[in-house]
Design a protein around this motif. Sequence first.
Motif, mmCIF file in Angstrom:
data_model
loop_
_atom_site.group_PDB
_atom_site.id
_atom_site.type_symbol
_atom_site.label_atom_id
_atom_site.label_comp_id
_atom_site.label_asym_id
_atom_site.label_seq_id
_atom_site.Cartn_x
_atom_site.Cartn_y
_atom_site.Cartn_z
ATOM 1 N N TYR A 84 0.830 -1.368 -0.167
ATOM 2 C CA TYR A 84 0.066 0.069 0.020
ATOM 3 C C TYR A 84 0.796 1.187 0.069
ATOM 4 O O TYR A 84 0.778 2.013 -0.814
ATOM 5 N N HIS A 85 1.586 1.403 0.959
ATOM 6 C CA HIS A 85 2.670 2.720 0.987
ATOM 7 C C HIS A 85 4.106 2.514 1.144
ATOM 8 O O HIS A 85 4.798 3.476 1.242
ATOM 9 N N GLY A 86 4.321 1.151 1.130
ATOM 10 C CA GLY A 86 5.726 0.908 1.143
ATOM 11 C C GLY A 86 6.654 0.826 2.363
ATOM 12 O O GLY A 86 7.616 0.715 2.285
ATOM 13 N N TRP A 87 5.720 0.780 3.276
ATOM 14 C CA TRP A 87 6.366 0.718 4.936
ATOM 15 C C TRP A 87 7.145 -0.757 4.960
ATOM 16 O O TRP A 87 6.636 -1.552 4.361
ATOM 17 N N TYR A 100 8.732 7.768 2.870
ATOM 18 C CA TYR A 100 8.509 9.069 3.032
ATOM 19 C C TYR A 100 8.633 9.746 4.089
ATOM 20 O O TYR A 100 8.136 10.949 4.485
ATOM 21 N N LEU A 101 9.179 9.180 5.167
ATOM 22 C CA LEU A 101 9.702 9.644 6.479
ATOM 23 C C LEU A 101 10.345 10.767 6.197
ATOM 24 O O LEU A 101 11.420 11.012 5.814
ATOM 25 N N ALA A 102 9.791 12.244 6.830
ATOM 26 C CA ALA A 102 10.624 13.341 6.984
ATOM 27 C C ALA A 102 11.799 13.444 7.978
ATOM 28 O O ALA A 102 11.697 12.789 8.950
ATOM 29 N N ASN A 104 12.277 15.538 10.182
ATOM 30 C CA ASN A 104 11.795 15.853 11.755
ATOM 31 C C ASN A 104 10.916 14.854 12.189
ATOM 32 O O ASN A 104 10.249 15.136 13.056
ATOM 33 N N GLN A 105 10.620 13.718 11.536
ATOM 34 C CA GLN A 105 9.606 12.677 12.099
ATOM 35 C C GLN A 105 10.532 11.444 12.545
ATOM 36 O O GLN A 105 11.585 11.174 11.859
ATOM 37 N N LYS A 106 10.141 10.802 13.666
ATOM 38 C CA LYS A 106 10.679 9.607 14.020
ATOM 39 C C LYS A 106 9.888 8.346 13.218
ATOM 40 O O LYS A 106 8.884 8.392 13.101
ATOM 41 N N LEU A 107 10.926 7.395 13.276
ATOM 42 C CA LEU A 107 10.349 5.958 12.872
ATOM 43 C C LEU A 107 9.299 5.586 13.911
ATOM 44 O O LEU A 107 9.433 5.534 15.017
ATOM 45 N N PRO A 108 8.183 5.230 13.384
ATOM 46 C CA PRO A 108 7.242 4.605 14.377
ATOM 47 C C PRO A 108 7.712 3.537 15.062
ATOM 48 O O PRO A 108 8.265 2.587 14.436
ATOM 49 N N SER A 109 7.048 3.577 16.209
ATOM 50 C CA SER A 109 7.467 2.334 17.141
ATOM 51 C C SER A 109 6.701 1.182 17.099
ATOM 52 O O SER A 109 6.831 0.143 17.852
ATOM 53 N N CYS A 110 5.701 1.177 16.094
ATOM 54 C CA CYS A 110 4.783 -0.058 16.006
ATOM 55 C C CYS A 110 5.237 -1.298 15.664
ATOM 56 O O CYS A 110 6.340 -1.435 15.183
ATOM 57 N N LYS A 111 4.753 -2.333 16.147
ATOM 58 C CA LYS A 111 5.332 -3.630 16.229
ATOM 59 C C LYS A 111 4.158 -4.603 15.970
ATOM 60 O O LYS A 111 3.110 -4.477 16.545
ATOM 61 N N ILE A 112 4.253 -5.671 15.206
ATOM 62 C CA ILE A 112 3.425 -6.670 14.892
ATOM 63 C C ILE A 112 4.173 -8.119 15.277
ATOM 64 O O ILE A 112 5.091 -8.212 15.598
ATOM 65 N N ARG A 113 3.192 -9.133 15.745
ATOM 66 C CA ARG A 113 3.662 -10.356 16.193
ATOM 67 C C ARG A 113 4.483 -11.139 15.155
ATOM 68 O O ARG A 113 4.071 -11.387 14.302
#
Length: 356
Positions: A84-87, A100-102, A104-113
Amino acid sequence: MQTSIKNRDRAHIRQTGINPNHWYVVAQSREVKQDPISVTLWHQPIVLFRDSQGQIHALEDRCPHRQVKLSHGQVVNDWIECAYHGWRLDTEGNCAEVPYLADNQKLPSCKIRRYPVQELDGFIWLFLGEDNPDSIAPLGLPEWEHLNYIATVSIINCNAHYSYLIENLMDMYHGHLHHNWQAWTDAKLESIDEDDSRVDAHYQAQSYYRIDKIWSISQLFFPALRRLHPEPLEVSYVYPHWVSTLGQDFKICCLFCPISETQTRAYLIHFTSLNAFWRLHKLPVGFRRFVKDSLYGSAQKLLDGLVRQDVVMIEEEQQSFLQHPERNNYELNRALVSVQRLIRKQAELGNTEFSC
């Protein structure tokens, strides 16, 4: 002894979940190539993929960004990339890159199992539970690589609860359905052994085949060459899978992947033994490997025929239960009562009874 399966027990068993703290088979090794594939094990969508070294990995089949399936994507630099967005997520399930991370943006800390997974004996084994996966070993198929065994695999896709399939496999009296498709006839249940992890049913039967001559394999294709003779028929529910042997000539395994209360996938593996051919064992390993590989799938027509006939009956059982749950079953085979008892015990151990 005739056993009436009461309404409440019948409903109980046909809705019972699995014990997730076991190794289940979710795919054949040959099914997982370069592109990710989606599988489901007891309501859990899972994506399987290989890294550049061919190592198998298993993650939740969802991108934490918009919750779409990761299996739509591709593997890039050993990470799985969402279509979808290339993450990109690494093999541990961490968000590793956003294109497309700017600044001034941090990498999201999300995690999947991430799921424990291993490739063994031609299949992908996955551990769904929270317990230590090293506390229990996969069933395994030592015959898969052994040069003295010829394998055939039939995939079972069945719109029914997994208990119907395991009961079908444990019930050797239903040979009436198969006629000449199966390797044996006239089964008689002699005894049963059971504990919290397995049920062993000991039958005596008449086998159509004797694999002791170089032309023996032709019996699969020419019924006139078959001769009935007595053989022990052993069938075992080694939770959550099934194993059977007919004398010294045949071994059959069924590896389970329960999907939901009304859907089951399984792999039925038939092994024909070449142990009787002692001269063959003295030949070069390369030639024996050629023989094994050349004869792979030699029982395909037989095995697929059995599966087609069984699936029709099993799905009718499921539909009958859904339409008329008030109707009782009356069971004469004591092995099936033991099977249902084991299913309940394991569901309680896994705390998944009636779970979705």
